[in-house]
Each structure stands twice: as structure tokens, then as C-alpha cells.
Design a protein around this motif. Structure first.
Motif, PDB file in Angstrom:
ATOM      1  N   TRP A  95       0.831  -1.094   0.118  1.00 32.37           N
ATOM      2  CA  TRP A  95       0.108  -0.002   0.006  1.00 32.37           C
ATOM      3  C   TRP A  95       0.843   1.227   0.104  1.00 32.37           C
ATOM      4  CZ3 TRP A  95      -3.738  -1.621   4.528  1.00 32.37           C
ATOM      5  CH2 TRP A  95      -4.629  -2.785   4.073  1.00 32.37           C
ATOM      6  N   THR A  99      -0.851   2.881  -3.342  1.00 30.20           N
ATOM      7  CA  THR A  99      -1.828   3.982  -2.944  1.00 30.20           C
ATOM      8  C   THR A  99      -1.249   5.135  -3.711  1.00 30.20           C
ATOM      9  OG1 THR A  99      -1.257   4.086  -0.696  1.00 30.20           O
ATOM     10  CG2 THR A  99      -2.970   2.730  -1.460  1.00 30.20           C
ATOM     11  N   LEU A 102      -1.810   5.100  -7.312  1.00 30.93           N
ATOM     12  CA  LEU A 102      -3.357   5.270  -8.055  1.00 30.93           C
ATOM     13  C   LEU A 102      -3.635   6.709  -7.722  1.00 30.93           C
ATOM     14  CD1 LEU A 102      -4.434   2.033  -6.129  1.00 30.93           C
ATOM     15  CD2 LEU A 102      -4.518   2.454  -8.443  1.00 30.93           C
ATOM     16  N   MET A 127      -1.086   8.094   6.194  1.00 30.55           N
ATOM     17  CA  MET A 127      -2.202   7.311   6.374  1.00 30.55           C
ATOM     18  C   MET A 127      -1.717   5.881   6.575  1.00 30.55           C
ATOM     19  SD  MET A 127      -5.612   6.551   4.023  1.00 30.55           S
ATOM     20  CE  MET A 127      -4.734   5.460   2.891  1.00 30.55           C
ATOM     21  N   PHE A 152      -5.563   4.597  14.864  1.00 30.84           N
ATOM     22  CA  PHE A 152      -6.695   4.374  13.621  1.00 30.84           C
ATOM     23  C   PHE A 152      -7.284   5.772  13.319  1.00 30.84           C
ATOM     24  CE2 PHE A 152     -11.111   3.515  12.495  1.00 30.84           C
ATOM     25  CZ  PHE A 152     -10.945   2.457  11.521  1.00 30.84           C
ATOM     26  N   SER A 155      -4.945   7.830  11.285  1.00 29.07           N
ATOM     27  CA  SER A 155      -4.933   7.342   9.949  1.00 29.07           C
ATOM     28  C   SER A 155      -6.078   7.834   9.178  1.00 29.07           C
ATOM     29  CB  SER A 155      -4.706   5.831   9.974  1.00 29.07           C
ATOM     30  OG  SER A 155      -4.673   5.541   8.763  1.00 29.07           O
ATOM     31  N   PHE A 159      -7.053  10.008   5.751  1.00 35.05           N
ATOM     32  CA  PHE A 159      -7.751   9.540   4.694  1.00 35.05           C
ATOM     33  C   PHE A 159      -8.681  10.635   4.211  1.00 35.05           C
ATOM     34  CE2 PHE A 159     -11.735   7.604   3.415  1.00 35.05           C
ATOM     35  CZ  PHE A 159     -11.495   6.756   2.585  1.00 35.05           C
ATOM     36  N   TRP A 196     -12.161   2.570  -1.083  1.00 33.20           N
ATOM     37  CA  TRP A 196     -11.069   2.859  -0.219  1.00 33.20           C
ATOM     38  C   TRP A 196     -11.922   3.027   1.168  1.00 33.20           C
ATOM     39  CZ3 TRP A 196      -6.062   6.110  -1.005  1.00 33.20           C
ATOM     40  CH2 TRP A 196      -5.416   5.387  -2.137  1.00 33.20           C
ATOM     41  N   TYR A 199     -11.649  -0.088   3.404  1.00 33.38           N
ATOM     42  CA  TYR A 199     -10.488  -0.705   3.931  1.00 33.38           C
ATOM     43  C   TYR A 199     -10.463  -0.495   5.522  1.00 33.38           C
ATOM     44  CZ  TYR A 199      -7.927  -2.009  -0.343  1.00 33.38           C
ATOM     45  OH  TYR A 199      -7.726  -2.554  -1.346  1.00 33.38           O
ATOM     46  N   PHE A 203     -10.318  -3.362   8.545  1.00 33.02           N
ATOM     47  CA  PHE A 203      -9.424  -3.237   9.474  1.00 33.02           C
ATOM     48  C   PHE A 203      -9.882  -3.130  10.656  1.00 33.02           C
ATOM     49  CE2 PHE A 203      -6.661  -1.171  12.330  1.00 33.02           C
ATOM     50  CZ  PHE A 203      -5.206  -1.422  11.935  1.00 33.02           C
ATOM     51  N   ASP A 225      -8.665  -5.278  -3.030  1.00 30.95           N
ATOM     52  CA  ASP A 225      -7.268  -5.002  -3.778  1.00 30.95           C
ATOM     53  C   ASP A 225      -7.692  -5.220  -5.249  1.00 30.95           C
ATOM     54  OD1 ASP A 225      -6.057  -4.275  -1.594  1.00 30.95           O
ATOM     55  OD2 ASP A 225      -4.841  -6.317  -1.414  1.00 30.95           O
ATOM     56  N   ALA A 228      -9.860  -2.241  -6.257  1.00 34.36           N
ATOM     57  CA  ALA A 228      -9.090  -0.953  -6.285  1.00 34.36           C
ATOM     58  C   ALA A 228      -8.019  -0.764  -7.184  1.00 34.36           C
ATOM     59  CB  ALA A 228      -8.554  -0.891  -4.764  1.00 34.36           C
ATOM     60  N   LYS A 229      -7.340  -1.911  -7.328  1.00 31.69           N
ATOM     61  CA  LYS A 229      -6.176  -1.892  -8.575  1.00 31.69           C
ATOM     62  C   LYS A 229      -6.430  -2.441  -9.998  1.00 31.69           C
ATOM     63  CE  LYS A 229      -2.706  -2.473  -4.859  1.00 31.69           C
ATOM     64  NZ  LYS A 229      -2.947  -3.423  -3.843  1.00 31.69           N
TER      65      LYS A 229
HETATM   66  C1  RET Z   1      -6.186   1.697   7.237  1.00 31.03           C
HETATM   67  C2  RET Z   1      -6.027   1.330   8.945  1.00 31.03           C
HETATM   68  C3  RET Z   1      -6.299   2.756   9.521  1.00 31.03           C
HETATM   69  C4  RET Z   1      -7.473   3.675   9.104  1.00 31.03           C
HETATM   70  C5  RET Z   1      -7.447   3.711   7.570  1.00 31.03           C
HETATM   71  C6  RET Z   1      -6.625   2.806   6.698  1.00 31.03           C
HETATM   72  C7  RET Z   1      -6.983   2.992   5.303  1.00 31.03           C
HETATM   73  C8  RET Z   1      -6.421   2.303   4.272  1.00 31.03           C
HETATM   74  C9  RET Z   1      -6.767   2.145   3.135  1.00 31.03           C
HETATM   75  C10 RET Z   1      -6.198   1.471   2.185  1.00 31.03           C
HETATM   76  C11 RET Z   1      -5.955   1.480   0.632  1.00 31.03           C
HETATM   77  C12 RET Z   1      -5.457   0.411   0.236  1.00 31.03           C
HETATM   78  C13 RET Z   1      -5.666   0.284  -1.299  1.00 31.03           C
HETATM   79  C14 RET Z   1      -4.761  -0.689  -1.679  1.00 31.03           C
HETATM   80  C15 RET Z   1      -4.530  -1.296  -3.019  1.00 31.03           C
HETATM   81  O1  RET Z   1      -5.020  -0.948  -4.040  1.00 31.03           O
HETATM   82  C16 RET Z   1      -4.755   1.670   7.068  1.00 31.03           C
HETATM   83  C17 RET Z   1      -6.760   0.255   6.773  1.00 31.03           C
HETATM   84  C18 RET Z   1      -8.222   5.010   6.909  1.00 31.03           C
HETATM   85  C19 RET Z   1      -7.489   3.462   2.528  1.00 31.03           C
HETATM   86  C20 RET Z   1      -6.335   0.978  -2.363  1.00 31.03           C
END
Ligand code: RET
Length: 250
Positions: A95, A99, A102, A127, A152, A155, A159, A196, A199, A203, A225, A228-229
Motif C-alpha cells: 500500500w 496507493t 493510484l 495514512m 486508527f 490514520s 484519509f 477505499w 479498507y 481493518f 485489492d 481498487a487496483k
Molecule cells: C487503514 C487503517 C487505519 C485507518 C485507515 C486505513 C486505510 C487504508 C486504505 C487502504 C487502501 C488500500 C488500497 C490498496 C490497493 O489498491 C490503514 C486500513 C483509513 C484506504 C487502495
């Protein structure tokens, strides 16, 4: 000692996702060769994204990038059992690089200024790094649990900054682009925002509150994934017109 870890279901799923990213990458390389040399900007970024995801899934499939995080003992008072949940930290390395790439595609599509583009990318890096802090904080006791949710929150704030910039400055910049480009940016930005958003939810259910199994987590992140990818890449490459590439050539 209780270890919450992936079973054969999760391991198989990791190999399936590795295969999907490999096929998607071969497809993009094929499209890249067919595109005119001066129009290969988005193809180059997309190939990087898919290559990183493919390598990351290969690493996880072969047992790399794994750590066991101490978690609380489910209210078993005075229990001597220590619970650990498996964490695939390899995802955060993936990521950390994919990210920003992207978001670079989205920012380039909108014609966002270099300063705003940098702000979006730095917020994103922040983030991911603070998200990793949340995931690796030991939470045997309440203080650890609070620290995890604290990171969290930090992060999640980053976001919101990312999407705040993209939906204000990004949309404003896109107004100066051809109608097609503006439409594609709006579609991709809105779709990406929604994907997004899922995610932090996954988590929260896995690393956060330990409500779903490690296998379910692998499948949930894997499906996200792929959308998003791979989904993002193919929509971008099929719908962009060639005057959107910007001043750069590859
Ligand atoms: C975490 C945990 C803490 C709070 C937030 C998160 C956001 C993660 C995101 C990940 C996107 C990943 C992609 C991956 C591959 O294409 C780190 C999970 C806000 C938005 C798009």
C-alpha cells in the motif's frame, strides 16, 4: 498460547489473488505495447501498481511478511492464555507504494497542481504508516487497545485530508479539462473513494476488534485489492482519451 492464523482457505486465497494480479499485469503489458509510445503514461503507472501487488501476494503466499500481534484475552479473567493474531504487514509495504501511484493517476487525470498532488501523496503515506502503527501496537491490555484505536483515528484523519483535496481542488482542476476527462475523473474518484472506505472497515473488523477470522480478512482485503487496483486500472486504460496523458511521455 492461542494463535489466530490463516488456514488452507486463506493460503489458497492468497495464491488465487497472486494469479489474478499476474494475469491482470500481463494484460496491461499487452495493452502498453499496443499503445503509442507518447501515450504510455497511465500504462506505466498501472504496470507498476500491478507488479507491486503481484509481488506482495507472492510474498504473502510463500509465508513472508507475517507477524503475530499480542491481542487481549477475550475477557478471560486471570487467564494465563496469551492470544496472538496473525498480521500480514507485507500489505502495508504494498500500500505504501501502490496507493500513492493510484492517487498520482487520479491527480494527473484531473490536472491537479504539483503542490496539491504532493499534499495528497504525503497524506496518503502518512495514512498508511500510521495505519501500520495501529496494526502492530500490542493490545494485551486496555492501554494498548486505546493506542491502537488512537492510531486508527490519526490514520482516518489523513484519509479525509486526501479526499478533501481531491474533491475540492481536484474537481476544480478537472473543470479545465475536456468534458470526457472531467467525467472520467469524477467517475474514478467517486468509485475509488467508496472502495477505499471499505479498507478501514475491514481493518476495524480484523486487526481492530478481532471480529472476523484471518481467512475472512485475507478474502475481504483481496476482493478490495482486485477492485481498487485491477478494476481501477482497466477502467482508466479503456476510458481515457489520449490527450489526457499530460506533458509527460514514457
Ligand atoms: C487503514 C487503517 C487505519 C485507518 C485507515 C486505513 C486505510 C487504508 C486504505 C487502504 C487502501 C488500500 C488500497 C490498496 C490497493 O489498491 C490503514 C486500513 C483509513 C484506504 C487502495
Amino acid at each position: 498460547v492461542h494463535l489466530l492464523h490463516a488456514t488452507n482457505v486463506g493460503h489458497t486465497a492468497l495464491w488465487v489473488f497472486f494469479t489474478l494480479f499476474t494475469i491482470a499485469l500481463v494484460g496491461v503489458l499487452f495493452l502498453t505495447v499496443r499503445a503509442e509510445r507518447r501515450n504510455r503514461y497511465f500504462y506505466g503507472i498501472s504496470s507498476l501498481v500491478l507488479t507491486i501487488a503481484m509481488v506482495s501476494y507472492l510474498a504473502m503466499s510463500t509465508g513472508l511478511g507475517v507477524y503475530f500481534v499480542p491481542i487481549h484475552n477475550h475477557g478471560v479473567q486471570g487467564s494465563l492464555h496469551h492470544f496472538y493474531r496473525q498480521l500480514y504487514w507485507a500489505r502495508y509495504i504494498d500500500w505504501l507504494f501502490t496507493t500513492p501511484l493510484l492517487l498520482l493517476s487520479l491527480a494527473s487525470l484531473a490536472g491537479l497542481s504539483p503542490a496539491s498532488t504532493l499534499a495528497v501523496i504525503l497524506s496518503d503515506v502518512f495514512m498508511i504508516v500510521t495505519g501500520l502503527f495501529s496494526a502492530i501496537t500490542p493490545a494485551r491490555w486496555a492501554a494498548g487497545e486505546r493506542a491502537r484505536w488512537g492510531w486508527f483515528g490519526v490514520s482516518s484523519f489523513a484519509f479525509l485530508v486526501i479526499w478533501g483535496i481531491l474533491f475540492t481542488n481536484g474537481l476544480k482542476a478537472a473543470n479545465y479539462r475536456p468534458r470526457n476527462t472531467k467525467g472520467l475523473f469524477t467517475l474514478l474518484a467517486a468509485g475509488t473513494f467508496l472502495v477505499w472506505l471499505a479498507y478501514p472497515i475491514v481493518f476495524g473488523l480484523s486487526e481492530g476488534a478481532n471480529k472476523i477470522t484471518v481467512d475472512a480478512e485475507i478474502i475481504a482485503y483481496g476482493v478490495l485489492d482486485v477492485i481498487a487496483k485491477i478494476g481501477f486500472t482497466y477502467v482508466l486504460l479503456f476510458l481515457h482519451t489520449h490527450d489526457e496523458t499530460g506533458p509527460w511521455t514514457l
